[in-house]
Design a protein around this motif. Structure first.
Motif: not given
Lengths: 785, 153, 287
Positions: A525-547
């Motif tokens: 939820d863009t109003s309540t989650s902690a996020w940035t412009v680069s949030s989301g699941s793409y460029s196989s980024r989860f295990s490196g940056v989201s994690a």
């Protein structure tokens, strides 16, 4: 503290609900009561002036609430911004001119979808046909259709080519295709007239840069576009990043008509009007020394992004920019990148995102060179692979590779494939007149995209006056309730990758609990989650940056819990260990439960150490390192982590029918540390199936007039189980020095490598260079005939 | 509008529906049983597969009115409120689902299939799956899960 | 993708069904298994005013052997048909053809009669019926008539059924001693429409071919017997050379057009190849 859960092949917590049919996908929700249902009127022609669009008969139909037209869209919104200044503005619906078959012309809103579709048929449209352009090379020669033309030069490729013993010059075409998630797009849009804000529920994928793109089109500050993604999403593979355009379209319909609007895309709409990978034509010049050293590479690329440059395009071209040299040590590289528009549906993210296109050209070139140099292709690769002692390795175009022993991976793959035996078998089969071939592909799999790479589409001079863009960051929150319950909230908006399970594993290790004790909220939820412009699941980024963000937040909560516990236990926080749901003093039996620690933090702040805030929660952001904006020489570290994939494909072509039988396929990966090997295997297999699909079957086809010929699942041929080639996998784990847990992305590698490896194998079987994907029986037979 | 009476997962429903209402829409939106998914509405993807009077069918290729008097099973009825079935457990253990969108349809087809082919060959299971698209898993874990479940029966 | 409105009728008796067809004529469409029709409704390519659901007509789903053929009620489901003992024993060609039709769940619902009446030139059962020289029984208020398969299929999606007629059963000639058959098709994916398909039925007497029927589908506008191939085979013993010649004769006889997935040249070549394979297999089976 000893980690116990990360690294284990833990089955997923997500599955319990999904297996019971209790998932919560967009169309399962009723978030805006009394929403009306939308159907989209779409252009029948690939290129036409809309001389008349008259909805009056539709408005007369009982149950119809209203119609939003392209004219309304023009009045109520601005064109979407994109990475290049495109002469043809892109809006949520066509205004005056339709530029692809399937482009939205209007939205009809009615009591239910059935009535909305009845009403669609009553909207009168007069088309004045215009000449469509389908050929990318024609578009490249047409100023209005050439959206971007940039040239890059690293080292001295001209001299290197001039001094080369062998120069391979070939053209490679990569077809348009799509990952086709099984859940189509869905949006529920609710405009609030009182506050002038839009709340939209959508199975949008991210990157959330596109939230800004949507907000800009709506003329809203981001705070007035509240975008919520449901907990479950039925796959995406990049494709659902483009849902944002429909968030705007349905948002405008809700605004104009004063009702919440619900739109569930159907499969025909999806194939005609959602998104797909770019089609690419690449002319390669590659210079080699007599002993096979790759001396220089020059690419001339024409990238067909469809009717509009739709954000994040032309990112498909630049995602791989730091990896133009692939897995090889070549120092002289040049590229000319032309982005053209044609009368097809616009393109966007799609699994592999630029990788399949790049590596098909590069790895086919390597195979052709090997043949011309009379070298074994695996040997040619080995002579050129970046060496383990060169890591971290800076590529000529600015990429920063992190770790890995590429040659060792290749050797693993050759061993698993019994390569030498296979070569002997192939030669024997050939002597019997059979068409057997072996293909090799070695690719670097980038993950965690630098948000700044897209600015390479602009010249250094243009960039100089603009806000630099860089990095890739993610936020996450961890909180412990007064009763000791642990909740993690992430902004990854995943689509089935198993983020909840891996987040639980990470947090469990930090807080000394079991992963089943950790609740993970995947609703974004863009109003309540902690996020940035680069949030989301793409460029196989989860295990490196989201994690990484989850780890940082959990570390902070753990540190605070230790401080509280130390205060209560009257010891040093460094002597407190969190394990078994307790905070214990190392080496003693003293300790208290984590629940008690949390209870104190919430219920009894007076008992906290002096200066410590009450509560037990943390929000942390983690940014991947080394991702600077492009420099003045157009060098960029386009991704933060780089895995490696070495593949061997063995095929036989049935001479009589042209059928390609994949006899064996081996893929060896080094994706750094595997956080959950069970899920990692799933990513590799799924990525493999997509790669095999585009290699063997899948292609989006338009006819010469721009009509879509693959407009249903009867014509767009998704790979099914009987067509799936057999796969053997191997793994090495060279931790990345650039990610907190040492992990790298691995969900796209085989989509990048398989088209190249199977392509090389079929070319080897046929003894010719002019193969084109997909390698369906009829197309291969034409080459034999 | 036509009155119909249908039993779904053992529960009887009486509803009034338009003639043209697809069974998939009826199950999802009239009854609120959203575990049955819709992926193509032309019979290719298999997401909407349910069991009607003991036989697996595509609910998107069926009208709600046709099901009048019938007994349906959907994914919600497999485990009910109890433990997951052996087939469901095998899917979890084998990581045979990722996004989970195709899963309910595959489960329902597999239940019917295993009822008729209690000891299937790998080839038969692969043949069954020709009627189900999955874009996440690469199929192999699904084949393994169905074979595991057959072995447990 | 939602159907346009229609009136739904669910007759309980054949008489009632035929009355509805007589009343509504071309405005009506018969709903049997629905595996082809419902997608056409949802895509709004078919827009009948009245949908006559025949699924509850009694006694129309039987499969039984009699008088040298197997009689299949129009509502027999494809999966049941392919595995029914009379079919397994006497119509092996149909048993070979059925697994190529769609998928497990669609064969559960799709009917034999519906597939025949739909007259899709790419469908397996019409081709098998033509190759076997079978027939269909059509009923209307005006009476019943039996139409030979050769005469039943007019062109793609068009049969000899009059608007007031219902296909009530199909007759599949039984194979006895000396008969052999084979069904061959190639599709890009399992269950897809074929790029080429053929059915071959041979009867051997004293190690020579007495009767040969070679039929092809997918590349023609209707399932089509290739007399040139049959004539070539008649009176001969099959070997690889003769099978190839029969294939070439079939390839020469068809005139396919380029399609999305295959050129005309490929379809022609493939047809020849599949005929060659089918002739060889049918011969082996007949011996």
């Amino acid at each position: 503290m000893r980690q116990q859960w990360v690294g284990r092949p833990l089955p997923r917590f997500e599955d319990e609900a999904l297996l019971r049919g209790a998932g919560r996908y967009l169309d399962d929700l009723d978030p805006a009561p009394n929403a009306c249902h939308a159907a989209v009127l779409r252009s029948q022609l690939a290129h036409a002036r809309i001389a008349k669009l008259d909805p009056s008969a539709a408005l007369e139909l009982p149950g119809v609430v209203g119609v939003l037209t392209g004219a309304d869209v023009a009045e109520l919104s601005r064109p979407f911004p994109a990475g290049v200044d495109c002469p043809i503005p892109y809006r949520a619906a066509a205004v005056d001119v339709a530029r692809y078959a399937g482009e939205p012309l209007a939205v009809v809103v009615a009591r239910d979808r059935y009535v909305a579709e009845d009403a669609l048929e009553l909207v009168e449209v007069d088309y004045e046909p215009l000449e469509p352009v389908l050929d990318p090379l024609t578009a490249a020669a047409t100023e209005r259709l050439l959206a971007s033309d940039r040239s890059f030069r690293y080292g001295d490729p001209e001299s290197a080519l001039a001094s080369a013993h062998l120069v391979v010059r070939e053209r490679f075409a990569f077809p348009r295709w799509s990952g086709t998630p099984l859940e189509c797009y869905g949006v529920v849009a609710d405009w609030d007239e009182a506050t002038g804000s839009l709340t939209a529920w959508a199975n949008f994928q991210g990157p959330f840069t596109l939230h800004s793109v949507a907000a800009a089109a709506l003329g809203l500050p981001g705070s007035k576009l509240r975008l919520i993604t449901p907990p479950d999403s039925g796959g995406s593979f990049g494709i659902k990043s483009t849902v944002y355009a429909y968030v705007v379209l349905m948002g405008l319909a809700s605004r104009k008509l004063g009702v919440p609007v619900r739109w569930i895309e159907d499969r025909l709409e999806h194939l005609a009007g959602s998104s797909g990978a770019t089609a690419r034509i690449t002319d390669v010049e590659a210079g080699f020394s007599a002993d096979g050293e790759l001396l220089a590479l020059r690419y001339d690329v024409v990238e067909d992004v469809g009717a509009y440059v739709r954000a994040p395009e032309p990112a498909t071209l630049y995602r791989m920019h730091g990896s133009l040299s692939g897995a090889y040590r070549v120092r002289h590289v040049a590229a000319r990148n032309r982005v053209v528009t044609t009368n097809r549906c616009p393109t966007g993210l799609n699994r592999g995102f630029g990788g399949p296109q790049l590596y098909f050209a590069l790895e086919r070139t390597m195979a052709i060179a090997a043949r011309r140099l009379s070298l074994d292709p695996a040997e040619l690769a080995r002579r050129n692979l970046i060496r383990a002692d060169e890591q971290p390795y800076r590529t000529p175009s600015g990429g920063l590779y992190d770790s890995g022993d590429y040659a060792a991976c290749l050797d693993d793959a050759l061993r698993l494939a019994r390569y030498e035996e296979r070569v002997a078998e192939r030669d024997r089969a050939r002597s019997e007149g059979r068409l057997v071939g072996i293909g090799v592909a070695c690719i670097v799999e980038p993950s965690i995209s630098n948000m700044g790479y897209i600015t390479l589409a602009r010249t250094p001079e243009q960039r100089a006056g603009e806000l630099p863009k860089s990095g890739n960051a993610e936020g996450a929150s961890v909180q412990v309730s007064p009763l000791g319950g642990i909740t993690v909230r992430v902004a990854t908006a995943g689509q089935g990758q198993g983020h909840a399970t891996v987040c639980a594993q990470i947090v469990a290790d930090q807080l000394g609990v079991g992963p089943a004790d950790v609740e993970v909220i995947t609703e974004m939820d863009t109003s309540t989650s902690a996020w940035t412009v680069s949030s989301g699941s793409y460029s196989s980024r989860f295990s490196g940056v989201s994690a990484g963000a989850v780890l940082r937040a959990a570390e902070r909560v753990a540190a605070k819990a230790r401080r509280i516990a130390a205060h209560l236990l009257e010891c040093d926080p460094d002597d407190v260990e969190l394990a078994g749901g307790r905070a214990v003093v190392t080496g003693s039996a003293d300790g208290i439960s984590l629940r008690r620690v949390a209870g104190v933090a919430h219920w009894n702040p007076e008992a906290l150490p002096p200066g410590l805030e009450p509560g037990l929660q943390a929000t942390a952001f983690h940014a991947a390192p080394n991702l600077d904006p492009p420099d003045a020489d157009d060098r960029i570290a386009s991704s933060a982590a780089h895995g490696f994939v070495a593949d061997v494909a063995v095929v036989e072509v049935e001479r009589e029918t042209g059928r390609v039988l994949v006899l064996d396929y081996v893929s060896v990966h080094d994706a750094g540390r595997l956080l959950n090997p069970l899920l990692a295997a799933g990513q590799v297999r799924g990525s493999f199936a997509h790669g095999a699909g585009v290699a063997l079957l899948e292609r989006t086809v338009y006819d010469a007039d721009g009509n879509l010929l693959t407009g249903s699942f009867m014509d767009y041929l998704c790979l099914t189980a009987p067509e799936l080639p057999p796969l053997t996998t191997g793994h090495r784990q060279s931790p990345s020095p650039f990610t907190p847990l040492g992990a790298k992305g691995l969900g796209e590698g085989t989509t990048m490598s398989v088209p190249a490896a199977i392509g090389n194998a079929v070319a080897d079987a046929l003894g010719r260079d002019d193969i084109e994907l997909p390698l369906t029986a009829p197309r291969v037979w034409e080459l034999l005939a | 509008m036509i009155p119909i009476e249908i039993t779904v997962n053992g529960r009887r429903y009486r509803e009034t529906v338009p003639a043209r209402l697809l069974l998939s829409d009826f199950i999802r939106h009239t009854l609120g049983l959203t575990g049955t998914h819709v992926g193509c509405e032309h019979g290719v993807c298999g997401c909407c597969t349910i069991i009607l009077d003991g036989t697996s069918i595509r609910s998107c290729l069926f009208l709600a009115v046709q099901a009048d008097g019938s007994e349906l099973r959907t994914v919600e009825g497999l485990a009910g409120g109890g433990e997951l079935t052996a087939l469901q457990r095998a899917f979890r253990e084998r990581h045979a689902l990722q996004c989970g969108f195709c899963t309910p349809g595959i489960l329902m087809a597999a239940v019917d299939f295993l009822g008729r082919h209690p000891e299937p060959s790998r080839e038969q299971v692969v043949g069954l799956l020709s009627g189900h698209l999955c874009r996440c898993t690469g199929y192999e874990p699904i084949v393994e899960a169905i074979l595991d479940a057959a072995g447990e029966r | 993708m939602k159907p346009a409105p229609f009136r739904y009728e669910r007759p309980e008796t054949l008489e009632e069904a035929l009355g509805l067809l007589a009343e509504h004529g071309e405005e009506a469409k018969v709903l049997a298994g629905g595996q082809s029709l419902v997608p056409l409704l949802s895509m709004r390519f078919a827009r009948p005013a009245v949908l006559v659901d025949v699924n509850r007509l009694p006694g129309l789903d039987g499969i039984a052997a009699e008088n040298g053929h197997v009689r299949a009620g129009t509502l027999a489901r494809q999966s049941a048909f392919g595995e029914a003992p009379p079919v397994l024993e006497r119509v092996p060609l149909a048993t070979e053809a059925v697994p190529h039709i769609g998928h497990f769940a669609t064969r559960n619902r799709g009917t034999v009669g519906g597939s025949i009446a739909h007259a899709d030139a790419r469908a397996e059962l019409p081709l098998a019926l033509v190759a076997l020289g079978g027939s269909a029984v059509l009923a209307s208020r005006r009476g019943r008539r039996e139409v030979a398969a050769d005469d039943l299929f007019v062109t793609h999606f068009t049969s000899a059924l009059e608007p007031d007629e219902l296909l009530v059963e199909t007759l599949w000639p039984a194979a006895g001693p000396g008969w052999g058959c084979a069904f061959e098709e190639l599709a890009l994916r399992a269950g897809d429409y074929a790029l080429g398909m053929t059915a071959c039925v041979l009867h051997i007497e004293e190690a020579r071919i007495a009767v040969a029927r070679v039929a092809v589908g997918a590349v023609t506008d209707r399932p089509t017997v290739i007399p040139e191939a049959g004539e070539l085979l008649a009176g001969e013993a099959v070997d690889a050379t003769l099978a190839r010649e029969a294939g070439r004769a079939a390839a020469r006889a068809v005139d396919p057009v380029d399609s999305l997935h295959a050129s005309a040249a490929y379809q022609r070549h493939l047809t020849g190849l599949l005929v060659e394979r089918a002739v060889l297999r049918a011969w082996e089976a007949a011996l």
